[in-house]
Motif scaffolding. Structure first.
Motif: not given
Length: 164
Positions: A85-87, A94-97, A137-141
């Motif tokens: 995921a980090l890749k 990825s960590i928030s998910i 998370i959506v707002v963050f992304k």
């Protein structure tokens, strides 16, 4: 309770730190090499510290279901999936998910009383809490830019400079 909160915060910071290190190791070796190194070092450290603090008591496994031992195998899945995921995603995304997934599945398993857990009554407010985190998370992304057209940016040109 305060000590429990601080320990949880410390655990979260250590998981984030471990993921950074895992991604750096993965830049030099394969994902399986990373997983082997991470879990191998974890085993060595756990064994050493367990012997120091608990001695032989550490191996006294009374009334434990043998299928609980698969936790180590689950750990392999955790490390492999996180490294992959980090890749593919930004570390924070990825960590928030991962954290939201943990919370959502913990809510499911608690509510259902699965895996020997005491069944905890499901409350709609708990689901709303998870959904609020997902919205965050959506707002963050997206940077809050949902529905707004993206500005076209030209590389190496400041906004105050005229276009040539």
């Amino acid at each position: 309770m305060i000590i429990g909160i601080w320990l949880a915060v410390l655990a979260g910071s250590l998981v984030s730190l471990q993921n950074i290190f895992n991604s750096k190791v993965n830049q030099h070796v394969s994902s399986w090499g990373t997983t082997t190194l991470v879990l191998g070092m974890g085993f060595a450290a756990s064994l050493l510290l367990g012997l120091v603090f608990e001695g032989k008591r550490m191996f006294h496994l009374v009334n434990m279901q043998p299928w609980y031992w698969i936790s180590g195998i689950i750990g392999v899945g955790v490390v492999i999936c996180l490294v992959q995921a980090l890749k593919r995603l930004e570390p924070t995304f990825s960590i928030s998910i991962v954290m939201t997934s943990q919370l959502g599945f913990a809510l499911l398993w608690d509510s259902m009383g699965w895996l020997g857990l005491e069944k905890v009554p499901f409350r709609l407010s708990q689901l709303v809490g998870v959904l609020v985190i997902i919205a965050g998370i959506v707002v963050f992304k997206t940077g809050g830019s949902l529905g707004r057209p993206k500005r076209k940016q030209t590389p190496n040109r400041k906004e105050s400079e005229p276009a040539v």
